[in-house]
Design a protein around this motif. Structure first.
Motif, mmCIF file in Angstrom:
data_model
loop_
_atom_site.group_PDB
_atom_site.id
_atom_site.type_symbol
_atom_site.label_atom_id
_atom_site.label_comp_id
_atom_site.label_asym_id
_atom_site.label_seq_id
_atom_site.Cartn_x
_atom_site.Cartn_y
_atom_site.Cartn_z
ATOM 1 N N ALA A 112 -5.769 4.086 -4.558
ATOM 2 C CA ALA A 112 -4.991 3.085 -5.290
ATOM 3 C C ALA A 112 -3.576 3.580 -5.535
ATOM 4 C CB ALA A 112 -5.682 2.758 -6.610
ATOM 5 N N LYS A 151 -1.503 3.033 -2.526
ATOM 6 C CA LYS A 151 -1.169 1.617 -2.366
ATOM 7 C C LYS A 151 -0.046 1.240 -3.303
ATOM 8 C CE LYS A 151 -5.460 -0.281 -0.576
ATOM 9 N NZ LYS A 151 -6.316 0.933 -0.596
ATOM 10 N N ALA A 152 -0.133 1.711 -4.538
ATOM 11 C CA ALA A 152 0.942 1.419 -5.483
ATOM 12 C C ALA A 152 2.260 1.967 -4.970
ATOM 13 C CB ALA A 152 0.599 2.014 -6.848
ATOM 14 N N PHE A 211 3.546 -0.407 -2.353
ATOM 15 C CA PHE A 211 4.091 -1.602 -3.002
ATOM 16 C C PHE A 211 5.439 -1.285 -3.642
ATOM 17 C CE2 PHE A 211 -0.385 -3.295 -3.305
ATOM 18 C CZ PHE A 211 -0.130 -4.407 -2.536
ATOM 19 N N ALA A 212 5.512 -0.145 -4.304
ATOM 20 C CA ALA A 212 6.763 0.227 -4.953
ATOM 21 C C ALA A 212 7.870 0.395 -3.919
ATOM 22 C CB ALA A 212 6.574 1.517 -5.747
ATOM 23 N N LEU A 266 8.209 -1.240 -1.245
ATOM 24 C CA LEU A 266 8.645 -2.579 -0.824
ATOM 25 C C LEU A 266 9.235 -3.364 -1.991
ATOM 26 C CD1 LEU A 266 5.638 -3.570 1.461
ATOM 27 C CD2 LEU A 266 7.936 -2.908 2.176
ATOM 28 N N GLY A 267 9.118 -2.826 -3.180
ATOM 29 C CA GLY A 267 9.546 -3.561 -4.367
ATOM 30 C C GLY A 267 11.004 -3.382 -4.713
ATOM 31 N N LEU A 289 1.644 -1.903 6.846
ATOM 32 C CA LEU A 289 1.799 -3.290 6.413
ATOM 33 C C LEU A 289 0.509 -4.062 6.641
ATOM 34 C CD1 LEU A 289 5.396 -4.151 7.652
ATOM 35 C CD2 LEU A 289 4.645 -3.396 5.414
ATOM 36 N N ASN A 290 -0.116 -3.812 7.785
ATOM 37 C CA ASN A 290 -1.385 -4.481 8.052
ATOM 38 C C ASN A 290 -2.444 -4.053 7.046
ATOM 39 O OD1 ASN A 290 -0.929 -6.215 10.272
ATOM 40 N ND2 ASN A 290 -0.782 -4.453 11.621
ATOM 41 N N ALA A 347 -1.767 -5.899 3.843
ATOM 42 C CA ALA A 347 -2.146 -7.308 3.931
ATOM 43 C C ALA A 347 -3.662 -7.448 3.788
ATOM 44 C CB ALA A 347 -1.661 -7.900 5.255
ATOM 45 N N ASP A 348 -4.392 -6.565 4.458
ATOM 46 C CA ASP A 348 -5.850 -6.602 4.343
ATOM 47 C C ASP A 348 -6.276 -6.377 2.891
ATOM 48 O OD1 ASP A 348 -5.989 -7.019 7.022
ATOM 49 O OD2 ASP A 348 -6.536 -4.961 7.547
ATOM 50 N N TYR A 349 -5.621 -5.412 2.273
ATOM 51 C CA TYR A 349 -5.969 -5.088 0.882
ATOM 52 C C TYR A 349 -5.743 -6.285 -0.032
ATOM 53 C CZ TYR A 349 -5.453 -3.141 -3.787
ATOM 54 O OH TYR A 349 -5.541 -2.917 -5.130
ATOM 55 N N LEU A 350 -4.568 -6.907 0.103
ATOM 56 C CA LEU A 350 -4.269 -8.067 -0.739
ATOM 57 C C LEU A 350 -5.290 -9.173 -0.529
ATOM 58 C CD1 LEU A 350 -0.381 -8.350 -0.501
ATOM 59 C CD2 LEU A 350 -1.771 -7.638 -2.445
ATOM 60 N N GLN A 351 -5.636 -9.372 0.711
ATOM 61 C CA GLN A 351 -6.617 -10.422 0.973
ATOM 62 C C GLN A 351 -7.971 -10.064 0.403
ATOM 63 O OE1 GLN A 351 -6.285 -11.233 5.205
ATOM 64 N NE2 GLN A 351 -4.922 -12.961 4.776
ATOM 65 N N VAL A 409 -8.498 -8.344 -2.310
ATOM 66 C CA VAL A 409 -8.454 -8.573 -3.757
ATOM 67 C C VAL A 409 -8.589 -10.061 -4.072
ATOM 68 C CG1 VAL A 409 -6.989 -8.469 -5.808
ATOM 69 C CG2 VAL A 409 -7.122 -6.508 -4.282
#
Lengths: 108, 108
Positions: free
Chosen positions: B5, B8-9, B12-13, B15-16, B80-81, B84-88, B90
DNA sequence: TGCATGCGCAACTCCGTGGTTGCGCAATCG
DNA sequence: CGATTGCGCAACCACGGAGTTGCGCATGCA
């Protein structure tokens, strides 16, 4: 349409914190919770979690519903789906570029 | 497996940030570029872009390839893939919870 | 009515981030 | 060779984020 690049960056930033990501994952079971419940879950003060939830709420990832003296937060997965689509579009864009490159090289 | 996790954070950070997101989108055409090229693209100093690229590189989103005196950066879409899989996953988790809830309510 | 619970607001600290500038080095071009 | 281009490193600064504590208010329970 859905959101400009700046909004996407804001959503990524909202997810770019371990605590907030943990909150999202906790809420991903579809069960809304109070701030205190979430706070004890992540082992942090109530106010800290309140701030995190406000960030997630501003990004549109969670929704707040006040019942009596409790403030229950629940996940709103629509933005997550948007983001997943966006990430796939970026990487797909890249894949297409690679395909064109291979074709170009292959055709001598 | 792929990443904890916290990783992943971190992605995300990475890309944030609007600038970094712009860099990723610029590189999504599959064409590697030098730091100076990218800097003039986003209208920022070379060093600022260097820092951003280092963040993206640490997150595993871009790769660096030094040629002569140039340092060319290119996108690595695999993360990125993954994301995307992770977001989906969740949001799917959430959808399933909702479905169960509806079933429960519907079955009286 | 009194006590406990759940929150919100505000102030404060700490430190990471985003940006700049300046300098020096390596590589390339004439 | 000298001049230019592309970088890396380091120092520096300003701002905001993440977390804490303290206080006060509203709601709920006995």
């Amino acid at each position: 349409m859905a959101s400009a690049a700046r909004d996407k960056a804001a959503i990524f930033a909202a997810l770019g914190d371990p605590t907030r990501l943990a909150l999202v994952e906790t809420l991903s079971d579809g069960h809304g919770r109070s701030i205190s419940e979430l706070a004890s879950g992540v082992g942090m003060s109530r106010q800290a979690v309140t701030k995190h939830l406000k960030v997630l709420e501003t990004a549109g990832l969670v929704a707040n519903d006040r019942i009596g003296r409790e403030s229950r937060f629940a996940l709103d997965p629509s933005k997550l789906n948007d983001l997943a689509d966006y990430l796939q579009s970026v990487s797909r864009h890249w894949d297409e570029a690679i395909s064109r490159l291979k074709t170009f090289l292959g055709e001598d």
